[in-house]
Write an enzyme that holds these catalytic residues in place. Structure first.
Site, PDB file in Angstrom:
ATOM      1  N   ASP A 103       0.821  -1.209   0.000  1.00 37.45           N
ATOM      2  CA  ASP A 103       0.000   0.000   0.000  1.00 37.45           C
ATOM      3  C   ASP A 103       0.852   1.256   0.000  1.00 37.45           C
ATOM      4  O   ASP A 103       2.035   1.240   0.377  1.00 37.45           O
ATOM      5  CB  ASP A 103      -0.966   0.005   1.191  1.00 37.45           C
ATOM      6  N   GLU A 114       0.559   1.341   5.924  1.00 36.66           N
ATOM      7  CA  GLU A 114       0.497   2.782   6.142  1.00 36.66           C
ATOM      8  C   GLU A 114      -0.491   3.153   7.240  1.00 36.66           C
ATOM      9  O   GLU A 114      -0.381   4.215   7.847  1.00 36.66           O
ATOM     10  CB  GLU A 114       0.132   3.510   4.833  1.00 36.66           C
TER      11      GLU A 114
END
Length: 394
Positions: free
Chosen positions: A74, A141
């Site tokens: 991500d 994240e």
């Protein structure tokens, strides 16, 4: 830069990964690219878990250590594509650099891990000890280490290599982080008659001032256990003619080695308890924030925002094994620490698995406008990962 370099397998795979936009929860395109690469390049098997973590596995010809290469799929979002020098999802090459969101953080490293494992397997004809795993991780994240819990459970690694940017240096520690919520409950009233209410913003302001006086914890290598106010929100909002009955402040706490849920909260809780004892109108509550996100698999990932710090001694045998392996291929790594949080919070901080960081590119390129990775760094880190495979899977 030669045409051969531009056309190399690792460059092509990095470009393919960058071209798949993969904000947290939207990593399926990257997962598909990785899965195809694993299947087409001699990996023994591929496993996709409930969260969407995508793990390629190469089994050696005899028993030995399990080494896990960890790279998240991500990225943080692009807020405005029009201000980028080059399109953020085109992975164009200019002046020896691949540009795009996720090039440095951290699809370049993930591509290098996958290609290095495949090349090592091909060059040894599978005649090596142990197991090699390459994991594309989801939701890093949002939750450093939460999705990684499923990966370590599945792979049971002896050694973990975090591919976050390190400019080819060895990282043997980091501060962790926690997100702490301070809530204050007041009493609503018309702002024309504020004495009939209890203003939660005034009350939380008094606590905030006292929290600033707390002495931070300290580690000689990692620095201070910072406690920083990062946002504050009152309710009702907008508060037209209403004394706010609720206010919440969020603190970012940088964690040092050995700090626990209890030890981090204890001095703040003690302070708040003492203030409530002196002020009967003060009603406050402390807690760790809990995050909840949807995965591309449909599964919900949920976790308390407490991600431990970790630190190893540079003289530890596994650190020196990695260091010497890189020296043997002509690289000159420095042994140091990350200044940000990584999935190492789980592997090293929680699970106590021997872990180090080794990645291409500069740490300060993560999350930036016009993010890029130098092709030279990408080629070199592929060689680094192959050397690590050879050192631990002889």
């Amino acid at each position: 830069m030669s045409r051969e370099t531009v056309d190399s397998q690792v460059v092509k795979l990095a470009q393919a990964l960058v071209r798949e936009r993969s904000y947290s929860g939207e990593e399926k395109g990257v997962s598909d690219v990785l899965t195809k690469f694993f299947k087409d390049n001699g990996f023994t098997d591929v496993h996709i878990d409930k969260y969407g973590n995508t793990i390629g596995h190469i089994k050696g010809s005899r028993p030995g250590k399990a080494i896990l290469f960890d790279g998240h799929m991500d990225t943080v979002p692009v807020t405005d594509e029009s201000v980028w020098k080059y399109p953020p999802f085109a992975a164009e090459i200019h002046d020896g650099k691949i540009y795009g969101r996720g090039t440095s953080d951290m699809k370049g490293a993930l591509a290098a891990m996958a290609v290095a494992a495949a090349e090592f397997n091909e060059e040894t004809k599978g005649d090596f000890a142990g197991d090699i795993y390459v994991a594309g991780v989801v939701h890093e994240e949002c939750f450093e280490g939460v999705a990684a819990r499923e990966i370590s459970k599945y792979t049971n690694p002896d050694i973990v290599v975090i591919g976050e940017a390190s400019q080819l240096n060895l990282k043997i520690g980091q501060r962790g982080r926690a997100e702490i919520k301070l809530e204050v409950f007041g009493k609503a009233a018309h702002s024309a008659n504020p004495e009939k209410g209890i203003n939660a913003v005034y009350k939380i302001g008094e606590i905030i001032q006292e929290i600033r006086k707390l002495e931070p914890t300290h580690n000689e290598t990692l620095g201070d256990g910072i406690l920083e106010l990062v946002d504050i929100k009152s309710s009702p909002y907008p508060g037209a003619s209403v004394v706010p009955e609720y206010c919440v402040a969020t603190y970012d706490r940088r964690l040092l080695v050995g700090e626990t849920l209890e030890s981090v909260m204890e001095p703040i809780q003690k302070l708040v308890d003492e203030m409530m004892a002196k002020d009967p109108e003060l009603d406050a509550k402390l807690s760790y924030s809990v995050g909840e996100e949807k995965c591309f698999t449909g599964e919900t990932i949920k976790g308390e925002r407490f991600f431990p710090g970790w630190l190893y001694d540079e003289e530890e045998e596994f650190v020196q094994t990695a260091y010497n392996a890189l020296k043997e291929i002509g690289q000159e790594p420095i042994i140091t620490q990350y200044n940000f949080c990584t999935n190492g919070s789980h592997y090293a901080g929680e699970a106590k698995i021997k872990t180090f960081g080794l990645g291409p590119s500069l740490e300060n390129l993560a999350h930036t406008l016009d993010e890029y990775i130098e092709v030279d760094q990408l080629m070199k880190v592929k060689d680094s990962y192959k050397a690590i495979c050879g050192a631990f899977n002889k």
